[in-house]
Design a protein around this motif. Structure first.
Motif, mmCIF file in Angstrom:
data_model
loop_
_atom_site.group_PDB
_atom_site.id
_atom_site.type_symbol
_atom_site.label_atom_id
_atom_site.label_comp_id
_atom_site.label_asym_id
_atom_site.label_seq_id
_atom_site.Cartn_x
_atom_site.Cartn_y
_atom_site.Cartn_z
ATOM 1 N N LEU A 370 0.840 -1.199 0.000
ATOM 2 C CA LEU A 370 0.000 0.000 0.000
ATOM 3 C C LEU A 370 0.874 1.248 0.000
ATOM 4 O O LEU A 370 1.830 1.361 0.770
ATOM 5 N N LYS A 371 0.539 2.181 -0.874
ATOM 6 C CA LYS A 371 1.256 3.456 -0.908
ATOM 7 C C LYS A 371 0.235 4.574 -0.716
ATOM 8 O O LYS A 371 -0.795 4.586 -1.395
ATOM 9 N N ILE A 372 0.544 5.485 0.193
ATOM 10 C CA ILE A 372 -0.370 6.600 0.466
ATOM 11 C C ILE A 372 0.283 7.900 0.006
ATOM 12 O O ILE A 372 1.449 8.171 0.330
ATOM 13 N N PHE A 373 -0.452 8.666 -0.768
ATOM 14 C CA PHE A 373 0.090 9.905 -1.346
ATOM 15 C C PHE A 373 -0.724 11.113 -0.898
ATOM 16 O O PHE A 373 -1.943 11.021 -0.739
ATOM 17 N N ARG A 374 -0.025 12.216 -0.695
ATOM 18 C CA ARG A 374 -0.704 13.504 -0.541
ATOM 19 C C ARG A 374 -0.117 14.455 -1.566
ATOM 20 O O ARG A 374 1.099 14.606 -1.654
ATOM 21 N N ASP A 375 -0.982 15.056 -2.361
ATOM 22 C CA ASP A 375 -0.545 15.927 -3.462
ATOM 23 C C ASP A 375 0.552 15.253 -4.289
ATOM 24 O O ASP A 375 1.581 15.866 -4.622
ATOM 25 N N ASN A 376 0.317 13.986 -4.583
ATOM 26 C CA ASN A 376 1.217 13.203 -5.439
ATOM 27 C C ASN A 376 2.587 12.914 -4.814
ATOM 28 O O ASN A 376 3.491 12.449 -5.514
ATOM 29 N N THR A 377 2.749 13.193 -3.538
ATOM 30 C CA THR A 377 4.001 12.872 -2.858
ATOM 31 C C THR A 377 3.761 11.659 -1.943
ATOM 32 O O THR A 377 2.774 11.640 -1.200
ATOM 33 N N LEU A 378 4.671 10.709 -2.025
ATOM 34 C CA LEU A 378 4.517 9.498 -1.212
ATOM 35 C C LEU A 378 4.695 9.841 0.269
ATOM 36 O O LEU A 378 5.720 10.380 0.675
#
Ligand SMILES: [Zn+2]
Length: 419
Positions: A370-378
């Protein structure tokens, strides 16, 4: 149409055999069609010009033979890919909808409601298009085999279909639409697909082939209800050289190269969301035509394509599955993209508490990275994610997640905007 809770269970038992069949098909084709050319071409040269048997011409013959063989080797796959590429029309997607007026700013599933995950396909071509002969029955059968319950056809036609086609074929819901070339100042800029809700003046506009968009970054889409974040055709074009090579010595890697949200598309999606200050709904396009083949054998049958890629929607448990509920789910951003050949994604959920103090991810029974991103940043990464992950007190921005399985992209969520 009423739908049951279990939507796509049966479809996944044959994943491995289907991938193996795909590889076998490609390898057999390469062997049967291309291998004789290695033998036949030098033989023809020898028979037509016996003098070339003289020793001094041996070198020339070998060079000619290799040249011709390489020519043939290149010609066939190039021809095939030209068929794929020229079979694509670009434009903008547009789907009619009665519920247009209620523009939502957040694409989250309300946590107090129960939802059902329903798998479907947006951007499919049938015999109504000039470049496909696929029948509704073939499409419906391929859909059923893959646990797909609804199809939005987007044919290359001048106007929306008149409305005398069946709503349902073999228990699969059919919605009819069109794909139009989207041009700005005569330049091919993307794909225009529209589908219709009968007797409605309103449209659901989806924009396809975003890899082709050359518009100004400040120019907003008119009534953008969603973008084609993943396109098999687009990726086929982007990775043409790599795919050509892999068709021969690593056909099993063709799937993962095609089923990916490219960095460019992800960046574009983020920019558009920031520009409009709302989550932009997404979908994946099989852009299936079933129009490539050799000696009557389809290389892109609907069944293969539908197995690779689909758009899942969440509809409320008490809703009927129909055009209105499908359009509503898409507009509200209750969609996610799945590369279903890697396994059943049913059970995946992604939502935020309405007061935005927590974002939740639930993984399917088959889990992954699972990878979580905010504003396309990991922001965070879980090698083998637990069944449920929470992000407490998330910072403002556009949040999204991806799940990988066997090292390959498997799930791409929509966005949640935390303000
Ligand atoms: Zn298309």
């Amino acid at each position: 149409m009423r739908i049951g809770l279990k939507t796509n269970k049966e479809a996944f038992s044959e994943n491995d055999s289907s991938r193996a069949a795909f590889c076998l098909l490609v390898r057999t084709w390469a062997f049967v069609i291309l291998s004789p050319m290695f033998v036949i071409t030098p033989l023809i040269l020898l028979v037509r010009d016996p003098n070339r048997r003289k020793l001094k011409n041996v070198f020339l013959r070998v060079v000619l033979g290799i040249g011709k063989t390489v020519g043939w080797l290149m010609a066939v796959p190039v021809f095939l890919f030209l068929v794929i590429v020229t079979g694509t029309k670009y434009g903008q997607l547009n789907i009619e909808n009665a519920a247009r007026s209620n523009k939502q700013a957040v694409s989250v599933r309300p946590e107090q409601k129960e939802f059902i995950d329903v798998r479907g396909e947006i951007h499919v071509h049938s015999f109504l298009s000039w470049d496909s002969k696929g029948t509704f029955e073939e499409i419906a059968q391929a859909a059923k085999k893959n646990g797909i319950r609804w199809i939005i056809l987007t044919d290359h036609i001048g106007q929306l279909p008149p409305g005398n086609y069946p709503d349902e074929v073999d228990n699969v819901l059919f919605i009819y639409g069109q794909e139009r070339c989207h041009k700005i100042d005569g330049v091919d800029c993307g794909s225009d697909l529209r589908a219709s809700l009968k007797d409605s003046e309103r449209h659901l506009n989806l924009y396809g082939h975003i890899e082709k968009f050359r518009r100004s970054p400040n120019q907003q889409w008119e009534r953008c209800d969603g973008i084609e974040l993943v396109s098999l055709h687009g990726n086929g074009r982007t990775y043409l050289g790599k795919l050509l090579a892999k068709l021969f010595w690593a056909p099993e890697e063709v799937y993962p190269d095609l089923t990916v949200a490219t960095r460019e598309n992800l960046t574009y999606w983020q920019k558009l969301a920031e520009l409009e200050q709302r989550p932009i709904p997404i979908f994946a396009a099989p852009d299936a035509h079933q129009n490539m083949g050799i000696l009557g054998v389809h290389l892109d049958p609907y069944g293969f394509i539908f197995k690779m890629i689909s758009t899942h929607i969440w509809i409320e448990k008490n809703e009927d599955l129909n055009q209105a509920s499908i359009f509503r789910a898409i507009k509200l951003g209750r969609t996610y993209i799945a590369f279903d050949y890697l396994g059943d994604t049913t059970g995946f959920q992604f939502w935020a508490a309405e007061n935005a103090n927590c974002i939740r991810v639930e993984l399917p029974r088959l889990t992954g990275k699972l990878k979580i991103f905010r504003d396309n940043t990991l922001i965070a990464e879980y090698q083998s994610a637990p069944s449920s992950v929470s992000v407490p007190m998330p910072l403002p921005g556009f949040w999204r997640v991806e799940v990988e399985r066997d090292g390959k992209p498997w799930i791409v969520s929509g966005q949640i905007l935390v303000k």
